[in-house]
Design a protein around this motif. Structure first.
Motif, PDB file in Angstrom:
ATOM      1  N   LYS A 149       0.817  -1.223   0.000  1.00  0.00           N
ATOM      2  CA  LYS A 149       0.000   0.000   0.000  1.00  0.00           C
ATOM      3  C   LYS A 149       0.850   1.272   0.000  1.00  0.00           C
ATOM      4  CE  LYS A 149      -4.213  -1.825   0.536  1.00  0.00           C
ATOM      5  NZ  LYS A 149      -5.488  -1.478  -0.039  1.00  0.00           N
ATOM      6  N   ILE A 150       2.144   1.151   0.147  1.00  0.00           N
ATOM      7  CA  ILE A 150       3.004   2.333   0.062  1.00  0.00           C
ATOM      8  C   ILE A 150       3.811   2.259  -1.226  1.00  0.00           C
ATOM      9  CG2 ILE A 150       4.920   3.592   1.118  1.00  0.00           C
ATOM     10  CD1 ILE A 150       3.840   2.722   3.831  1.00  0.00           C
ATOM     11  N   GLY A 151       4.344   1.056  -1.506  1.00  0.00           N
ATOM     12  CA  GLY A 151       5.061   0.864  -2.758  1.00  0.00           C
ATOM     13  C   GLY A 151       6.547   0.638  -2.552  1.00  0.00           C
ATOM     14  N   TRP A 152       7.279   0.645  -3.667  1.00  0.00           N
ATOM     15  CA  TRP A 152       8.724   0.435  -3.594  1.00  0.00           C
ATOM     16  C   TRP A 152       9.385   1.691  -3.045  1.00  0.00           C
ATOM     17  CZ3 TRP A 152      11.249  -4.023  -4.066  1.00  0.00           C
ATOM     18  CH2 TRP A 152      10.595  -5.075  -4.710  1.00  0.00           C
ATOM     19  N   MET A 153      10.271   1.499  -2.065  1.00  0.00           N
ATOM     20  CA  MET A 153      10.954   2.647  -1.484  1.00  0.00           C
ATOM     21  C   MET A 153      12.442   2.400  -1.481  1.00  0.00           C
ATOM     22  SD  MET A 153       8.507   4.112   1.313  1.00  0.00           S
ATOM     23  CE  MET A 153       9.529   5.482   1.107  1.00  0.00           C
ATOM     24  N   ARG A 154      13.203   3.455  -1.723  1.00  0.00           N
ATOM     25  CA  ARG A 154      14.658   3.352  -1.658  1.00  0.00           C
ATOM     26  C   ARG A 154      15.058   3.410  -0.192  1.00  0.00           C
ATOM     27  NH1 ARG A 154      18.636   7.128  -2.678  1.00  0.00           N
ATOM     28  NH2 ARG A 154      17.018   8.713  -2.828  1.00  0.00           N
ATOM     29  N   PHE A 155      16.003   2.594   0.212  1.00  0.00           N
ATOM     30  CA  PHE A 155      16.455   2.666   1.601  1.00  0.00           C
ATOM     31  C   PHE A 155      17.920   2.271   1.703  1.00  0.00           C
ATOM     32  CE2 PHE A 155      16.428  -1.652   3.762  1.00  0.00           C
ATOM     33  CZ  PHE A 155      16.409  -2.387   2.591  1.00  0.00           C
TER      34      PHE A 155
END
Ligand SMILES: [Zn+2]
Length: 482
Positions: A149-155
């Motif tokens: 529900k937020i999606g792909w995130m860079r971390f």
């Protein structure tokens, strides 16, 4: 939204709890009598409304067992989530797994309360800063993480995933300097930490935690206390930053900016302390087969001084201002956290941690076991019985060691140096000047380490030195404004 749901669940539980007392004499917690099972259940996870899913607690056919057992509060609240989603369409934006963990979280805090912790509190904006995903919902690819529900995130991926490990619960947490994600991973094929029997322990290190030095060890060495929060530089910086907050107008943007700087400093102090304590714990655990520490009640040590009243009823000075400084030092040293790390590392490397009663450890003479308050004079220890002179803290560490050996009945091997003998003479003659009986007598710590390596070379390979272990924690940094 999650916080609102948490508070709603908590309020629901509290109302359910009060319902039991309204019943009065008919349904009493004290008599444990259950008269009206529909409204009053003596289960601690109690709830208003019907606790049965269907069938009302009765079996559908006669002679059959009830197939829908009484539901606990957490299960009922979990079932109510669908209604919440229907009534508030904006809750569709939240992953269902995340939402389901909220009643579980309330339940967990109630369980803690029934075991003696404080009563669960309603969460305010600043107390509620994390949420978790259920196992198997998260994907990680390189430096990208998929949050449903937020999606792909860079971390920032601080530690890469090892093969064969599956992702368990994932928690996203907001801290002063950004968002963090911690990933729990598990591999069931990796065996559990082995439990070592007491009889296999050959060497042991006694530890005495202090403030001047963080840890005093029974081999005569000590580990520095850097005082991350209470050193002069940090104290000054903290004072300046806190003053800047207090001079800004309440409720203003500038005030919250200044407050953020204070929290960032707190955060940095905590991170430094954590990293240092892991290092210290590693160093201590490596020294011997087992570690002995005092079972300190830090909470009691940090209590305020009792108020002193004069005959006329006025309050006199009771030394609280000095005690406050000491309490800050104790909190800064955070001995309990260090003990926990020692316990974890010891278990991981096939070693053991023993806790002993701290009573009289600093007043007992390590040579003649004489207990006297007057033996201790500040940093010095002079036995009033036999005249043994030693450093008070190191002497306490030795006492911790002997106490652990006595209370747990350990069979500690005393390493005795072999005597050197002249081969050319007819009779064997001893050439060394002094016998080193126990290796722990000398103050340098080269000897015990030598003893350690000899032991591990001759003995079996220790299981815990295997770099694979069952559960790891992976920390990632999500970025500041994500
Ligand atoms: Zn003595």
């Amino acid at each position: 939204m999650l916080r609102a749901n948490f508070n709603w669940c908590l309020r629901d539980r509290i109302d359910g709890w009060h319902q039991q007392f309204i019943c009065g004499n008919y349904c009493d917690l004290k008599t444990e009598v259950e008269i009206t099972p529909l409204t009053c259940s003596l289960v601690k996870g109690t709830q208003l409304a019907n606790p049965w899913k269907d069938g009302g607690g009765k079996a559908k056919k006669e002679g059959e067992k009830d197939k829908s057992p009484k539901r606990t509060a957490v299960l009922m609240q979990d079932a109510n989530l669908q209604e919440l989603k229907d009534a508030r369409p904006w809750y569709q934006e939240i992953d269902i797994g995340v939402l389901q963990l909220i009643p579980a979280r309330v339940n967990e805090s109630f369980n803690k309360f029934f075991k003696g912790a404080g009563f669960p509190k309603f969460k305010r904006r600043h107390d509620f800063k994390s949420f978790s995903y259920k196992p198997g919902r998260i994907k990680i690819k390189g430096n990208k993480i998929y949050l449903p529900k937020i999606g792909w995130m860079r971390f920032y991926n601080s530690r890469s995933l090892t093969d064969g490990f599956e992702i368990k619960t994932v928690t996203v947490r907001q801290k002063a300097d950004g968002w963090y994600v911690s990933v729990r991973i598990e591999n069931k094929t990796v065996p559990d930490f082995p439990v070592i029997p007491d009889s296999e322990i050959k060497t042991i290190t006694g530890c005495d935690m202090g403030l001047g030095k963080l840890v005093y060890l029974s081999d005569g060495s000590a580990i520095e206390n850097p005082r991350f929060a209470t050193n002069k530089k940090t104290k000054r910086l903290m004072k300046i930053r806190q003053r800047r907050v207090s001079r800004k107008q309440k409720g203003s943007k500038n005030r919250s900016k200044a407050q953020l700087r204070v929290s960032k400093l707190h955060n940095r102090i905590q991170q430094r302390r954590e990293s240092y304590q892991w290092d210290v714990a590693n160093r201590i655990v490596k020294k011997a087969d087992a570690v002995a520490v005092e079972d300190l009640q830090v909470k009691n040590m940090m209590k305020r001084c009792k108020p002193v009243k004069s005959e006329t009823g006025r309050f006199l000075s009771n030394g609280q201002s000095a005690k406050r400084g000491l309490n800050r030092l104790i909190a800064d040293a955070s001995w309990y956290n260090l003990t926990q790390k020692l316990e974890y590392l010891a278990a991981k490397s096939g070693k053991k941690l023993y806790k002993v009663n701290p009573k009289y450890t600093s007043q007992t003479c390590s040579k003649c076991q004489h207990i006297d308050k007057n033996s201790r004079q500040g940093e010095k220890f002079i036995c009033t019985n036999c005249g043994h002179i030693d450093d008070a803290n190191l002497q306490a560490a030795r006492n911790v060691k002997t106490k652990a050996i006595e209370t747990y009945g350990l069979n500690i091997v005393k390493m005795i140096k072999s005597k050197k003998v002249r081969r050319d003479s007819s009779k064997p003659v001893q050439t060394t000047l002094f016998d080193v009986g126990m290796y722990e007598r000398s103050s340098d710590n080269t000897l015990p380490q030598k003893a350690c390596t000899e032991h591990s070379r001759s003995g079996k390979r220790r299981v815990g030195e295997n770099p694979e272990y069952k559960q790891l924690s992976l920390l990632g940094y999500l970025g500041r404004n994500s």
